[in-house]
Design a protein around this motif. Structure first.
Motif, mmCIF file in Angstrom:
data_model
loop_
_atom_site.group_PDB
_atom_site.id
_atom_site.type_symbol
_atom_site.label_atom_id
_atom_site.label_comp_id
_atom_site.label_asym_id
_atom_site.label_seq_id
_atom_site.Cartn_x
_atom_site.Cartn_y
_atom_site.Cartn_z
ATOM 1 N N UNK A 44 7.095 -10.595 -3.282
ATOM 2 C CA UNK A 44 8.164 -11.531 -2.931
ATOM 3 C C UNK A 44 7.535 -12.891 -2.631
ATOM 4 N N UNK A 45 8.298 -13.949 -2.839
ATOM 5 C CA UNK A 45 7.794 -15.259 -2.416
ATOM 6 C C UNK A 45 7.563 -15.250 -0.910
ATOM 7 N N UNK A 75 -0.868 -18.807 -8.087
ATOM 8 C CA UNK A 75 -0.578 -18.205 -6.789
ATOM 9 C C UNK A 75 0.606 -17.262 -6.872
ATOM 10 N N UNK A 76 1.577 -17.628 -7.699
ATOM 11 C CA UNK A 76 2.748 -16.755 -7.854
ATOM 12 C C UNK A 76 2.380 -15.489 -8.618
ATOM 13 N N UNK A 77 1.411 -15.632 -9.526
ATOM 14 C CA UNK A 77 0.949 -14.426 -10.230
ATOM 15 C C UNK A 77 0.257 -13.491 -9.248
ATOM 16 N N UNK A 78 -0.550 -14.072 -8.379
ATOM 17 C CA UNK A 78 -1.262 -13.256 -7.390
ATOM 18 C C UNK A 78 -0.257 -12.584 -6.440
ATOM 19 N N UNK A 79 0.784 -13.319 -6.057
ATOM 20 C CA UNK A 79 1.802 -12.756 -5.164
ATOM 21 C C UNK A 79 2.793 -11.845 -5.894
ATOM 22 N N UNK A 80 2.665 -11.775 -7.214
ATOM 23 C CA UNK A 80 3.603 -11.015 -8.040
ATOM 24 C C UNK A 80 5.038 -11.480 -7.820
ATOM 25 N N UNK A 81 5.216 -12.774 -7.816
ATOM 26 C CA UNK A 81 6.569 -13.290 -7.624
ATOM 27 C C UNK A 81 6.981 -14.293 -8.707
ATOM 28 N N UNK A 82 6.110 -14.507 -9.698
ATOM 29 C CA UNK A 82 6.455 -15.483 -10.737
ATOM 30 C C UNK A 82 7.650 -15.010 -11.572
ATOM 31 N N UNK A 83 7.791 -13.692 -11.694
ATOM 32 C CA UNK A 83 8.853 -13.188 -12.576
ATOM 33 C C UNK A 83 10.250 -13.576 -12.100
ATOM 34 N N UNK A 84 10.396 -13.853 -10.805
ATOM 35 C CA UNK A 84 11.728 -14.259 -10.331
ATOM 36 C C UNK A 84 12.156 -15.572 -10.996
ATOM 37 N N UNK A 124 -2.203 -27.318 -15.298
ATOM 38 C CA UNK A 124 -2.531 -26.745 -16.602
ATOM 39 C C UNK A 124 -3.537 -25.606 -16.454
ATOM 40 N N UNK A 125 -4.530 -25.801 -15.583
ATOM 41 C CA UNK A 125 -5.534 -24.744 -15.381
ATOM 42 C C UNK A 125 -4.856 -23.476 -14.837
ATOM 43 N N UNK A 126 -3.890 -23.658 -13.932
ATOM 44 C CA UNK A 126 -3.172 -22.499 -13.378
ATOM 45 C C UNK A 126 -2.348 -21.777 -14.423
ATOM 46 N N UNK A 127 -1.852 -22.526 -15.403
ATOM 47 C CA UNK A 127 -1.061 -21.911 -16.474
ATOM 48 C C UNK A 127 -1.967 -21.189 -17.464
ATOM 49 N N UNK A 128 -3.131 -21.799 -17.734
ATOM 50 C CA UNK A 128 -3.957 -21.320 -18.843
ATOM 51 C C UNK A 128 -4.987 -20.260 -18.461
ATOM 52 N N UNK A 134 4.602 -11.687 -18.182
ATOM 53 C CA UNK A 134 4.301 -11.067 -16.903
ATOM 54 C C UNK A 134 3.583 -9.758 -17.141
ATOM 55 N N UNK A 135 2.358 -9.703 -16.670
ATOM 56 C CA UNK A 135 1.583 -8.482 -16.777
ATOM 57 C C UNK A 135 0.666 -8.435 -15.559
ATOM 58 N N UNK A 136 1.297 -8.293 -14.392
ATOM 59 C CA UNK A 136 0.529 -8.375 -13.149
ATOM 60 C C UNK A 136 -0.596 -7.335 -13.089
ATOM 61 N N UNK A 137 -0.363 -6.213 -13.756
ATOM 62 C CA UNK A 137 -1.343 -5.131 -13.702
ATOM 63 C C UNK A 137 -2.692 -5.537 -14.230
ATOM 64 N N UNK A 138 -2.702 -6.505 -15.138
ATOM 65 C CA UNK A 138 -3.971 -6.904 -15.738
ATOM 66 C C UNK A 138 -4.538 -8.151 -15.083
ATOM 67 N N UNK A 139 -3.832 -8.667 -14.042
ATOM 68 C CA UNK A 139 -4.344 -9.891 -13.395
ATOM 69 C C UNK A 139 -5.514 -9.575 -12.492
#
Lengths: 318, 279
Positions: A92-93, B89-98, B178-182, B274-279
């Motif tokens: 969650x955020x 950071x949102x990928x790490x928190x698993x919240x980007x998918x929202x 850009x670095x965060x996206x790439x 979104x593929x948090x499992x591989x992050x």
């Protein structure tokens, strides 16, 4: 569910494959899923979440095409108004309350402020979290987090609701309420696509199932329909009657019967047969010869049995 | 509601979510500390060791701290923390998918996130410049200060420092977004950029222009004089620019660089899965 006729209301997957580099996610999936409650069943790594992520537009197929109610995920501005997805990710955020979480993301849909607030409360009410909503999600129990995710997924009233393990962590009461909500949504004409490893619950709520193994769809359709197609596996039938031993002795003389054994409560007989139709005719004949039959019912056309037949016994399902 | 109005509403919605996270997140506390770190010696200077007739020296000290430490370290790493977290950071928190499950074009999402990062970074770092300015100059007698600020170059210097800070946020912000996206681990490109920016002074003229710090130095109002007895000090390379560009050209180049990087990032953002499992 592989329907040649398409009404524009189906979830359609046409030869869809997804690979993560060299690793197979799902392969050559062809599905046409009509509205109603559909369960996705399979063990860990079978491709359920990949399939759900594809349908919900979080992943792009490596090959093939998919559409939901005639919409393509390539057009996010219309697609995501029709699709809601409660993922299995417990992320969650940071720092948001339950209310802020549902309300904030609902604002992205472009509703007016009044409508946004109304829809957010409506969704929170539907999952029974009105009192807890002003509290931070970080303090929620697992079950409450599941429900607030569900509220976020349904808040914009999607036509297609995708739910990855939505019953995980729910207590029995919340589980019953959530299942009732799924049924309500299904009866309203929505698609409700659920993955679950609790197969008896799948049985109770699903209009149809999709069974997956190792990235492939191994069976799909209504549970009983799927069971009927597994011809190599004898069907098990439970007969409740007044003289089970006598009935067993009579049945053994007929070649349709593969196995007959007394039920544990001694008040019934479990019979395995390869030819259910002819067996039922035989049973009618025997019933006329002095055996009082109370009930006859298939004993292995539930999702668990069907899955074990398809995938193999002893494999844990998820 | 027309398309532009929808996008604008979505951008504001994204900014509301991200700004509260950036401003009030506990894990972002170090960014405030970093931004305000130059203010500590300046206020200490005010309280314990100032000499009231040294305005000219204070102007030079401020310029040195600003160019040598503030732009290169504080703003640089602050932008790493703010802008890389917008996606990574949102990928790490698993919240980007929202965000990705909302009916928002990826380009609009990226614009909203970039703007929220900019608002946060500019507020924090320009705010810190003002605090530092107060700390450095407030102890001077009011007539001297008035004369410097309103009768002399003081106000123009302050505006230039604020502009350089804002432009640094725009330039570094676009690159780190850009670095965060790439990149899965954007700290590696951040380290590469840090080295590249640090070596800017010794690069050939054509290469040094492919940087943010080169153009920022041209926006700064004061050239710091070289130490009299140490003219070949290696650190001089970090501060001096033997070939400064006009301020207007420098501003235009930073904005163009940022626009190019943001547009390119937006195109790449369309491919985010979104593929948090591989992050």
């Amino acid at each position: 569910m592989n329907l040649p006729h398409q009404s524009g209301q189906e979830i359609l997957l046409d030869n869809v494959s997804k690979f993560y580099g060299e690793v197979l996610g799902v392969n050559k999936v062809n599905l046409s899923i009509p509205p109603g409650i559909t369960s996705l069943v399979g063990p860990n790594g079978s491709g359920k979440t990949t399939l759900m992520n594809l349908i919900s537009g979080l992943l792009r197929p490596t090959r093939g095409r998919l559409s939901v109610c005639g919409l393509s995920p390539k057009d996010p501005e219309t697609y995501f108004r029709a699709v809601g997805y409660a993922t299995q990710y417990d992320g969650f955020p940071r720092g948001l309350t339950g209310w802020q979480f549902v309300h904030s993301y609902l604002r992205l849909f472009g509703f007016s402020p009044a409508d946004t607030e109304r829809l957010a409360w409506e969704a929170i009410d539907r999952v029974g979290l009105r009192e807890a909503a002003p509290r931070r999600i970080a303090g929620f129990s697992k079950g409450m987090r599941q429900r607030i995710k569900l509220a976020q997924a349904i808040a914009h009233r999607p036509k297609v609701l995708v739910l990855d393990e939505p019953l995980n962590g729910l207590d029995p009461l919340a589980r019953a309420e959530t299942i009732a909500l799924f049924k309500e949504l299904g009866s309203e004409g929505s698609h409700v696509l659920i993955s679950s490893h609790i197969l008896h619950e799948v049985d109770l709520i699903s209009d149809q199932v999709i069974m997956m193994s190792q990235g492939y769809v191994v069976a799909e359709g209504q549970i009983r329909g799927v069971r009927d197609e597994i011809s190599e596996q004898p069907m098990q039938i439970l007969i409740r009657c007044d003289k089970p031993e006598h009935l067993a002795a009579q049945l053994f003389t007929h070649e349709q019967v593969v196995e007959a054994k007394l039920h544990a409560d001694k008040a019934g007989l479990l019979v395995r047969t390869r030819h259910a139709e002819s067996f039922y005719k035989l049973l009618n004949h025997i019933a006329l010869n002095g055996v009082q039959i109370e009930s006859v019912a298939p004993a292995d056309d539930d999702a668990q049995s069907v899955y074990e037949y398809l995938i193999g016994t002893g494999e844990s399902t998820k | 509601m027309n398309q532009f109005s929808t996008w604008r509403r979505q951008v504001f919605a994204i900014m509301r979510i991200d700004l509260s996270k950036t401003f009030f997140a506990r894990r972002g506390l170090w960014i405030y500390l970093l931004a305000l770190s130059p203010a500590v010696p300046m206020f200490a200077h005010w309280m314990i060791g100032h000499e009231t007739d040294q305005l000219g020296v204070d102007v030079q000290i401020f310029a040195g701290i600003f160019q040598f430490f503030y732009l290169r370290i504080a703003v640089f790493f602050g932008c790493v923390g703010i802008f890389m977290n917008l996606f990574r950071g949102e990928m790490v928190d698993k919240s980007l998918h929202y965000y990705l499950l909302a009916p928002v074009r990826r380009e609009v999402l990226l614009a909203g996130k970039f703007l929220s990062g900019l608002v946060a970074a500019i507020s924090i770092f320009c705010g810190s410049v003002l605090v530092q300015w107060i700390g450095m100059f407030i102890h001077h007698p009011a007539p001297l200060l008035n004369s410097y600020m309103f009768g002399g170059p003081g106000m123009s210097h302050l505006v230039s420092y604020l502009a350089a800070t804002a432009l640094a946020c725009v330039g570094y912000g676009s690159i780190f977004l850009a670095a965060g996206v790439l990149f899965r681990n954007p700290l590696i490109p951040a380290a590469v950029i840090l080295v590249w920016e640090g070596l800017n002074g010794i690069l050939p003229a054509i290469l040094k222009k492919i940087s943010v710090i080169y153009w920022l130095k041209s926006v700064c109002p004061i050239s710091i004089p070289a130490p009299r007895n140490n003219g070949n000090n290696i650190f001089n390379l970090l501060i001096f620019d033997i070939d400064p560009a006009p301020a207007a050209v420098a501003i235009a180049n930073i904005l163009l660089l940022a626009a190019f990087v943001v547009v390119w990032s937006a195109m790449r953002a369309r491919r985010i899965e979104i593929s948090y499992g591989t992050e």
